[in-house]
Write a protein that holds these residues in place. Structure first.
Motif, PDB file in Angstrom:
ATOM      1  N   GLN A 365      14.574  -1.628   9.748  1.00 41.26           N
ATOM      2  CA  GLN A 365      14.342  -0.323   9.129  1.00 41.26           C
ATOM      3  C   GLN A 365      13.166  -0.354   8.164  1.00 41.26           C
ATOM      4  OE1 GLN A 365      19.039   0.250   8.609  1.00 41.26           O
ATOM      5  NE2 GLN A 365      17.930   2.017   7.834  1.00 41.26           N
ATOM      6  N   THR A 366      12.825  -1.533   7.660  1.00 43.42           N
ATOM      7  CA  THR A 366      11.766  -1.659   6.647  1.00 43.42           C
ATOM      8  C   THR A 366      10.756  -2.733   7.071  1.00 43.42           C
ATOM      9  OG1 THR A 366      13.241  -3.201   5.510  1.00 43.42           O
ATOM     10  CG2 THR A 366      13.190  -0.917   4.702  1.00 43.42           C
ATOM     11  N   PRO A 367       9.938  -2.451   8.066  1.00 44.29           N
ATOM     12  CA  PRO A 367       9.024  -3.488   8.558  1.00 44.29           C
ATOM     13  C   PRO A 367       8.014  -3.966   7.521  1.00 44.29           C
ATOM     14  CG  PRO A 367       8.541  -1.349   9.549  1.00 44.29           C
ATOM     15  CD  PRO A 367       9.850  -1.211   8.851  1.00 44.29           C
ATOM     16  N   GLN A 368       7.455  -3.064   6.712  1.00 43.33           N
ATOM     17  CA  GLN A 368       6.440  -3.472   5.749  1.00 43.33           C
ATOM     18  C   GLN A 368       7.023  -4.386   4.677  1.00 43.33           C
ATOM     19  OE1 GLN A 368       2.871  -3.026   5.433  1.00 43.33           O
ATOM     20  NE2 GLN A 368       3.516  -4.698   4.126  1.00 43.33           N
ATOM     21  N   TRP A 369       8.165  -4.006   4.127  1.00 41.53           N
ATOM     22  CA  TRP A 369       8.814  -4.838   3.104  1.00 41.53           C
ATOM     23  C   TRP A 369       9.180  -6.205   3.687  1.00 41.53           C
ATOM     24  CZ3 TRP A 369      14.512  -4.983   1.497  1.00 41.53           C
ATOM     25  CH2 TRP A 369      14.665  -5.727   0.316  1.00 41.53           C
ATOM     26  N   THR A 370       9.664  -6.202   4.922  1.00 44.91           N
ATOM     27  CA  THR A 370      10.047  -7.451   5.573  1.00 44.91           C
ATOM     28  C   THR A 370       8.842  -8.356   5.757  1.00 44.91           C
ATOM     29  OG1 THR A 370      11.892  -6.369   6.696  1.00 44.91           O
ATOM     30  CG2 THR A 370      11.096  -8.436   7.640  1.00 44.91           C
ATOM     31  N   VAL A 371       7.721  -7.803   6.201  1.00 39.94           N
ATOM     32  CA  VAL A 371       6.502  -8.595   6.360  1.00 39.94           C
ATOM     33  C   VAL A 371       6.053  -9.170   5.017  1.00 39.94           C
ATOM     34  CG1 VAL A 371       4.014  -8.395   6.817  1.00 39.94           C
ATOM     35  CG2 VAL A 371       5.665  -7.537   8.485  1.00 39.94           C
ATOM     36  N   SER A 372       6.140  -8.380   3.966  1.00 34.26           N
ATOM     37  CA  SER A 372       5.752  -8.860   2.630  1.00 34.26           C
ATOM     38  C   SER A 372       6.612 -10.047   2.202  1.00 34.26           C
ATOM     39  CB  SER A 372       5.880  -7.732   1.605  1.00 34.26           C
ATOM     40  OG  SER A 372       5.036  -6.656   1.921  1.00 34.26           O
ATOM     41  N   ARG A 373       7.894  -9.961   2.480  1.00 39.45           N
ATOM     42  CA  ARG A 373       8.802 -11.045   2.099  1.00 39.45           C
ATOM     43  C   ARG A 373       8.588 -12.288   2.958  1.00 39.45           C
ATOM     44  NH1 ARG A 373      14.265  -8.409   2.840  1.00 39.45           N
ATOM     45  NH2 ARG A 373      15.164 -10.201   1.744  1.00 39.45           N
ATOM     46  N   VAL A 374       8.317 -12.079   4.242  1.00 39.88           N
ATOM     47  CA  VAL A 374       8.026 -13.219   5.113  1.00 39.88           C
ATOM     48  C   VAL A 374       6.739 -13.906   4.661  1.00 39.88           C
ATOM     49  CG1 VAL A 374       7.344 -13.890   7.454  1.00 39.88           C
ATOM     50  CG2 VAL A 374       9.295 -12.361   7.110  1.00 39.88           C
ATOM     51  N   ALA A 375       5.742 -13.113   4.302  1.00 35.39           N
ATOM     52  CA  ALA A 375       4.476 -13.684   3.830  1.00 35.39           C
ATOM     53  C   ALA A 375       4.693 -14.547   2.591  1.00 35.39           C
ATOM     54  CB  ALA A 375       3.481 -12.558   3.533  1.00 35.39           C
ATOM     55  N   LYS A 376       5.507 -14.068   1.679  1.00 33.78           N
ATOM     56  CA  LYS A 376       5.794 -14.826   0.468  1.00 33.78           C
ATOM     57  C   LYS A 376       6.583 -16.089   0.790  1.00 33.78           C
ATOM     58  CE  LYS A 376       7.809 -14.307  -4.155  1.00 33.78           C
ATOM     59  NZ  LYS A 376       8.511 -13.373  -5.087  1.00 33.78           N
ATOM     60  N   LEU A 377       7.565 -15.965   1.680  1.00 32.25           N
ATOM     61  CA  LEU A 377       8.402 -17.104   2.059  1.00 32.25           C
ATOM     62  C   LEU A 377       7.574 -18.217   2.695  1.00 32.25           C
ATOM     63  CD1 LEU A 377      11.292 -18.343   2.607  1.00 32.25           C
ATOM     64  CD2 LEU A 377      11.194 -17.148   4.804  1.00 32.25           C
ATOM     65  N   LEU A 378       6.672 -17.837   3.601  1.00 33.24           N
ATOM     66  CA  LEU A 378       5.894 -18.822   4.355  1.00 33.24           C
ATOM     67  C   LEU A 378       4.552 -19.146   3.703  1.00 33.24           C
ATOM     68  CD1 LEU A 378       6.462 -17.533   8.011  1.00 33.24           C
ATOM     69  CD2 LEU A 378       7.801 -19.214   6.723  1.00 33.24           C
ATOM     70  N   GLU A 379       4.269 -18.453   2.582  1.00 34.46           N
ATOM     71  CA  GLU A 379       2.987 -18.620   1.890  1.00 34.46           C
ATOM     72  C   GLU A 379       1.825 -18.315   2.835  1.00 34.46           C
ATOM     73  OE1 GLU A 379       3.042 -22.539   0.199  1.00 34.46           O
ATOM     74  OE2 GLU A 379       4.374 -21.933  -1.443  1.00 34.46           O
ATOM     75  N   ARG A 380       1.943 -17.174   3.479  1.00 35.87           N
ATOM     76  CA  ARG A 380       0.917 -16.713   4.413  1.00 35.87           C
ATOM     77  C   ARG A 380       0.365 -15.369   3.942  1.00 35.87           C
ATOM     78  NH1 ARG A 380       1.633 -19.457   9.506  1.00 35.87           N
ATOM     79  NH2 ARG A 380      -0.117 -18.199  10.253  1.00 35.87           N
TER      80      ARG A 380
END
Length: 717
Positions: A365-380
């Protein structure tokens, strides 16, 4: 109620790509709440892929129209209704419109979200302008070909006609249109002239849904992909101490076992092997924080209500003086349990993490927020992450949080392989994000036959999103009015659940007003109508609902349900509520069978502005009502020592097919912009049923589920 905002459109906002390699026109509008200023169009239709998708129109040489739907489709119908808005103003032939789900495009969009019933509302004006501007460009191109004034030409169903009766299809002028300047101040259609909006349009995915074509996250497959089943702590408040994966690795198909944080992922060549491998794991868990229990929650919430530490959300007049001067004061306390979401499609997500990119696919439901969190998690970098959205088999708020997507990304990063995380039903129910358990205490004062004071206190586990809504009904209707909120912090994960913060509050308030009406010896509907007179002409800009629109909605349901004039043996209950910018009123009819209350029918009146797709709109309201009734009547979820007591549907009660009543939906007809519809039908349902039960049995209900309360009183079982 605040006046609706009028958006100004200009040529600077409009985007087009001309002289495309394939011929044709790709054209779109900078979608205000949905798009960022300065968004760039993809330059080559031939090379379009999911990463280039935008909410724009593609018109091909053969006259077919493709619209790219930017918002996640969660079953609320936006993949059908949003393109209908564009097609209406475009004067397209709906039979030649193709709809494609767009992927996350953070460069152009700012609200690719399925939540809050806001998709149609936030896109209405901009999408209409998109279609109207594209239509005018096509007309202008045809007029140049004919050497006539564009004002003498009209378009209908993808065909442009001039005063001489000459005709050109959109496909015949699309190349020329792509060369033209973008017109300013195009005229939108009169609502009375709509030919697509307001029609019963079949879901654009229906054929694929009923024939089992791949649409959902669970359908997504890639060659070489591994399936991951995750063992998580069995109780909130536990962490992993050690584990033995010997037996898990011996399961045929299991390829790898990976520890990440306090979780263990079993990777296998099939879902079955992964889940079987997870069951074969041996793990030792230790206590990390306090275990929470339903018994403790009940005690702590009551203690909070009895205390003084609250945050005041709204205060009008002097509530203390109102109570001191009252002829009578009524006080009641209402309680709701935790609730899981129980989406038909369990949580799942695909991730392929490589050095070059991160590819994510799934129901979110929240693709942008999810991408932001994945980026932070993976340091990407976020721009290195490409997220595709699949259709969702239910969400109800659970798929806002994306924890399953983060798991998939982390596992793929560690395994260096494409993987897909899949929850079992037990995973879904025990590792969820739940509706918080809540208690409300409502107190009202009566003086000279009038309600003079109203005090609402909310105590919630982890807080109830934005707290009790302080500017909804009855704010503005009662001179002395106060709303206070407080919470107890728990390690049990809580969050949005369909119609957040109103799904239980509506039951509490609407049954309380029913009881007030009995105390005042006045018809319960008339009490609401009398109170609404105090807010109809308010200048208080904080008030979010409309007194007039709510009054009209109530009067419509009273008429359609034949309130107070039903045949003998039919008992009625009324409830009305405003949420997600929409006014809804409901009347439930129940009968007694062997002394048990049976819900036979619910009549619903809805003011959601212009109804884009009546069949989809009815489905949303019907689903919301049945969902609201089912959870209010039966759903119970508790914790013991941090563990959920229910893990599957054998111990968690949902409404059954034979228990679903007939739902009759009536829409207020007006020309106002559309408002939310995916959630507003749910909140009033519980109150209408509870008030009908009281009419039949003389039994007031103060807690959910109702069946449990009726059983305690000896009425059921």
């Amino acid at each position: 109620m605040k006046p609706q905002k009028t958006d100004n459109f200009s040529r600077r906002n409009f985007l087009k790509t001309s002289l495309l390699a394939s011929g044709g026109l790709l054209i779109g509008f900078n979608l205000l709440a949905a798009c960022k200023p300065g968004a760039l169009m993809p330059v080559d239709i031939e090379n379009l892929n999911f990463n280039d998708f935008n909410a724009f129109i593609k018109i091909s040489d053969d006259g077919f129209v493709t619209t790219f739907s930017p918002n996640p489709e969660i079953g609320q119908g936006v993949k059908t209704s949003m393109p209908m808005i564009i097609a209406e103003e475009l004067e397209a032939d709906w039979s030649k419109v193709n709809v494609v789900q767009g992927a996350l495009d953070s460069k152009n969009f700012t609200r690719q979200v399925a939540g809050g019933s806001q998709s149609i509302r936030s896109s209405w004006d901009a999408f209409r302008q998109t279609g109207a501007t594209a239509k005018q460009m096509l007309i202008n191109a045809a007029a140049i070909k004919w050497n006539v004034d564009a004002s003498t030409c009209v378009a209908s169903k993808g065909i442009i006609t001039n005063a001489n009766g000459d005709k050109l299809g959109y496909g015949e002028v699309v190349k020329e249109a792509a060369l033209l300047e973008v017109p300013e101040n195009v005229k939108l259609k009169e609502i009375k002239d709509f030919t697509i909006i307001g029609q019963e349009i079949v879901n654009v995915d229906i054929d694929k849904i009923i024939t089992g074509k791949p649409l959902f996250g669970l359908d997504y497959k890639v060659a070489g992909m591994l399936h991951a089943s995750v063992l998580r702590p069995p109780a909130f408040g536990q962490k992993l101490e050690s584990f033995d994966d010997t037996k898990a690795k011996a399961v045929n198909g299991v390829s790898e076992v990976i520890k990440f944080g306090d979780k263990i992922a079993v990777l296998a060549t099939s879902t079955w092997a992964a889940m079987k491998g997870k069951k074969a794991l041996s793990a030792t868990w230790i206590k990390d924080s306090d275990f929470e229990s339903t018994e403790k929650h009940n005690e702590v919430l009551t203690k909070i209500l009895d205390g003084t530490k609250f945050e005041t959300r709204r205060e009008d007049g002097n509530i203390s003086q109102a109570f001191a001067a009252a002829d009578k004061v009524i006080e009641r306390t209402y309680h709701s349990p935790f609730l899981p979401h129980n989406c038909l499609e369990p949580m799942n997500f695909y991730a392929d993490v490589t050095a070059e990119k991160v590819h994510l696919v799934g129901p979110i439901q929240t693709p942008q927020w999810t991408v932001s969190r994945v980026a932070k998690l993976l340091e990407r970098k976020e721009e290195d992450i490409f997220c595709e959205m699949t259709r969702m088999g239910g969400g109800f708020g659970r798929r806002l949080y994306g924890d399953f997507a983060l798991e998939a990304a982390e596992i793929s990063s560690l395994a260096k392989k494409p993987i897909k995380v899949i929850f079992s039903r037990e995973d879904d129910m025990t590792a969820g994000t739940y509706r918080p358990s809540i208690k409300y205490r409502i107190k009202a004062s009566i003086k000279d036959g009038k309600v003079t004071g109203y005090y609402l206190k909310e105590a919630a586990i982890n807080g109830n999103m934005y707290g009790a809504i302080p500017n909804f009904f009855p704010a503005g209707c009662i001179p002395n009015f106060k709303v206070d909120t407080a919470n107890h912090t728990s390690n049990i994960t809580t969050g949005a659940w369909r119609a957040p913060y109103t799904n239980f509050l509506a039951f509490a308030e609407q049954t309380f007003f029913d009881e007030l009406a009995s105390e005042l010896n006045i018809d319960t509907i008339q009490l609401r109508l009398d109170l609404l007179q105090n807010v109809k002409n308010t200048t208080d800009e904080k008030i979010e609902y409309s007194g007039q629109r709510m009054e009209d909605t109530i009067k419509l349901v009273r008429e359609k349900a034949n309130w107070g004039k039903t045949e003998e043996g039919v008992f009625q209950g009324f409830s009305a509520y405003y949420s997600h910018n929409t006014h809804v009123a409901e009347i439930a009819d129940i009968v007694l069978q062997d002394g048990f209350p049976v819900i036979k029918k619910v009549t619903v009146a809805v003011d959601c502005g212009v109804v884009v797709n009546p069949s989809g709109a009815r489905n949303q309201v019907e689903g919301g009502v049945i969902d609201g009734i089912g959870h209010a009547m039966f759903a119970d979820f508790s914790f013991n020592e941090g563990k959920p007591d229910a893990q599957n549907f054998d111990t968690y009660r949902l409404i059954r097919m034979l228990e679903t009543p007939k739902v009759e939906v009536h829409f207020i007809e007006n020309n106002l912009s559309p408002t939310g519809l995916g959630e507003p039908g749910l909140p009033p349902a519980g109150g209408a049923v509870a008030n009908a039960i009281n009419a039949a049995l003389g039994k007031r209900i103060y807690s959910q589920p109702f069946a449990k309360e009726l059983e305690k009183s000896g009425i059921l079982g």
